[in-house]
Write an enzyme that holds these catalytic residues in place. Structure first.
Site, PDB file in Angstrom:
ATOM      1  N   GLN A 180      35.834  20.868  41.406  1.00 50.06           N
ATOM      2  CA  GLN A 180      37.072  21.076  40.544  1.00 50.06           C
ATOM      3  C   GLN A 180      37.983  22.075  40.995  1.00 50.06           C
ATOM      4  O   GLN A 180      39.208  22.384  40.538  1.00 50.06           O
ATOM      5  CB  GLN A 180      36.779  20.975  39.189  1.00 50.06           C
ATOM      6  CG  GLN A 180      36.038  19.926  38.678  1.00 50.06           C
ATOM      7  CD  GLN A 180      35.247  20.366  37.168  1.00 50.06           C
ATOM      8  OE1 GLN A 180      35.856  20.155  35.985  1.00 50.06           O
ATOM      9  NE2 GLN A 180      34.052  20.888  37.260  1.00 50.06           N
ATOM     10  N   HIS A 183      40.415  18.296  42.373  1.00 53.09           N
ATOM     11  CA  HIS A 183      41.650  18.571  41.778  1.00 53.09           C
ATOM     12  C   HIS A 183      42.897  19.248  42.708  1.00 53.09           C
ATOM     13  O   HIS A 183      43.629  20.033  42.423  1.00 53.09           O
ATOM     14  CB  HIS A 183      41.514  19.627  40.609  1.00 53.09           C
ATOM     15  CG  HIS A 183      40.877  19.376  39.371  1.00 53.09           C
ATOM     16  ND1 HIS A 183      40.309  20.079  38.448  1.00 53.09           N
ATOM     17  CD2 HIS A 183      40.395  17.932  39.111  1.00 53.09           C
ATOM     18  CE1 HIS A 183      39.659  19.171  37.430  1.00 53.09           C
ATOM     19  NE2 HIS A 183      39.685  18.064  37.874  1.00 53.09           N
ATOM     20  N   CYS A 198      55.789  17.466  48.356  1.00 55.55           N
ATOM     21  CA  CYS A 198      57.192  17.149  47.504  1.00 55.55           C
ATOM     22  C   CYS A 198      56.770  16.629  46.085  1.00 55.55           C
ATOM     23  O   CYS A 198      55.909  15.533  46.204  1.00 55.55           O
ATOM     24  CB  CYS A 198      58.083  16.359  48.376  1.00 55.55           C
ATOM     25  SG  CYS A 198      59.685  15.997  47.855  1.00 55.55           S
ATOM     26  N   THR A 255      30.589  25.108  35.599  1.00 53.09           N
ATOM     27  CA  THR A 255      31.625  24.222  35.325  1.00 53.09           C
ATOM     28  C   THR A 255      31.166  24.094  33.702  1.00 53.09           C
ATOM     29  O   THR A 255      29.960  23.838  33.156  1.00 53.09           O
ATOM     30  CB  THR A 255      31.974  22.931  35.737  1.00 53.09           C
ATOM     31  OG1 THR A 255      32.797  22.129  34.968  1.00 53.09           O
ATOM     32  CG2 THR A 255      30.605  21.906  36.114  1.00 53.09           C
TER      33      THR A 255
END
Ligand code: APR
Length: 260
Positions: A117, A135, A143, A204
Site C-alpha cells: 500500500q 496505491h 495528468c 499495516t
C-alpha cells in the site's frame, strides 16, 4: 536474535508460494511517518527531519483531508504542494533492513508476490522484483484529465503544473481515498492471495479496504496468516502467528533463522 516458533520456521522453509501485504509501518524505520500516527508525534517527527517550517505548515492537515479527489478539485495547489513536500521526503530516505529482508525472501521462495500500500517505491529500491503497488507511486506524476504520465514538471510554480498534451492539471500517480485501485495490480494481488500457502501482513493497520480484506481471503483459501506489526491490529486475533515488534528488526532475523 528473536526466538521464533519452530513450526513457523519449518513452515517457511518448505513454502513455495507466499504473498506479502505491506503498509506504512515497513517504511517507518526509514524515517517516513505512518498514516495513523498521532498528530503531536507526527509534528515532532516532521520537525526533526530538517524541514521544520514546511513540517509545521503541513502538520495541521490530516492525510484524509488532502488525499481525495474532492480536496484536489477544491484546492489543487494545496494538494499539489503537500505531495511535493512528501515527494521530497521520500527522495531523502533509503530502504531499511526490513525492505532488504523481503527482497532476500523473494530469492528463497519460488512464487513470491509483494503487495504494497506504500507509494514510496522503497521495496523496488531494496531489490524486490515482483511488487504490486496498489496505491500507486508518489514519485510519478500524471495528468488528472487524460492520464498521461509526465516526465518533467516544475515544483516552484505559482500554480499547479499542467499537462503538455491536454493542459489538464498534473497530479501524483497515487490512489486517493474514494478512488479505485489499479485493476491489473488488484487482480494480480487477488490471484496471489488465492494461491499462496502463507500470507504475511506487515506494518499495516489493516483498516483500509480492499487491501485489508486480502488477509481474510487468504485465510479462507487455507493460507497460514502471519502478522508482523509494532502494535496489535484488528487482524491480530485472526492470524496463526502474530509477531509484535519492528519489521526492520524482525524480518532480517526471520530470514536468517529460516534460510541461513
Ligand atoms: N514495524 C512494524 N509495524 C509498524 C512499525 C514498524 N517499525 N511502525 C509502525 N507500525 C505499524 C503501526 O502499528 C500500524 O499498525 O504499522 C501500521 C501503520 O498503519 P497505517 O499508518 O494505518 O498505514 P497503512 O496500514 O499502510 O495505511 C493504509 O491508508 O491512509 C491510507 O492510503 C493510505 O496506504 C495507506 C493506507
Amino acid at each position: 536474535m528473536i526466538d521464533f516458533p519452530a513450526d513457523l520456521l519449518s513452515l517457511l522453509k518448505k513454502t513455495s508460494r507466499a504473498a506479502v501485504l505491506t503498509g506504512a509501518g515497513v517504511s517507518q524505520e526509514s524515517g517516513l511517518r505512518t498514516f495513523r500516527d498521532s498528530q503531536p508525534a507526527t509534528a515532532l517527527r516532521q520537525a526533526q527531519d530538517g524541514n521544520s517550517a514546511q513540517a509545521g505548515l503541513w502538520s495541521q492537515y490530516k492525510p484524509e483531508d488532502l488525499a481525495t479527489p474532492e480536496a484536489f478539485a477544491r484546492d489543487p495547489k494545496l494538494v499539489w504542494d503537500w505531495y511535493s513536500f512528501r515527494r521530497e521526503a521520500v527522495k531523502a530516505v533509503r530502504p531499511n533492513a526490513g525492505h532488504y529482508a523481503l527482497a532476500e525472501m523473494e530469492k528463497r521462495i519460488p512464487n513470491f508476490t509483494l503487495i504494497t500500500q506504500n507509494v514510496d517505491g522503497l521495496h523496488r529500491m531494496a531489490g524486490s522484483l515482483n511488487v504490486l503497488e496498489l496505491h500507486g507511486n508518489i514519485t510519478r506524476v500524471r495528468c488528472s484529465k487524460c492520464g498521461m504520465l509526465a516526465e518533467i514538471w516544475g515544483d516552484d510554480l505559482e500554480s499547479v503544473p499542467r499537462c503538455e498534451k491536454c493542459n489538464g492539471y498534473l497530479r501524483p500517480d497515487v490512489v486517493w481515498f474514494g478512488e479505485s485501485l489499479p485493476p491489473v495490480e488488484l487482480q494480480k494481488a487477488v490471484n496471489a492471495t488465492r494461491e499462496c500457502q502463507v500470507f504475511f501482513s506487515i506494518g499495516t493497520s489493516g483498516v483500509v479496504q480492499p487491501a485489508a480484506s486480502l488477509a481474510h481471503a487468504a485465510r479462507s483459501n487455507g493460507a497460514v496468516l502471519i502478522e508482523i506489526n509494532a502494535d496489535p491490529t484488528p487482524l491480530t486475533a485472526h492470524v496463526d502467528f502474530a509477531i509484535q515488534g519492528k519489521s526492520g528488526e524482525i524480518l532480517p532475523d526471520l530470514v536468517k533463522a529460516v534460510w541461513e
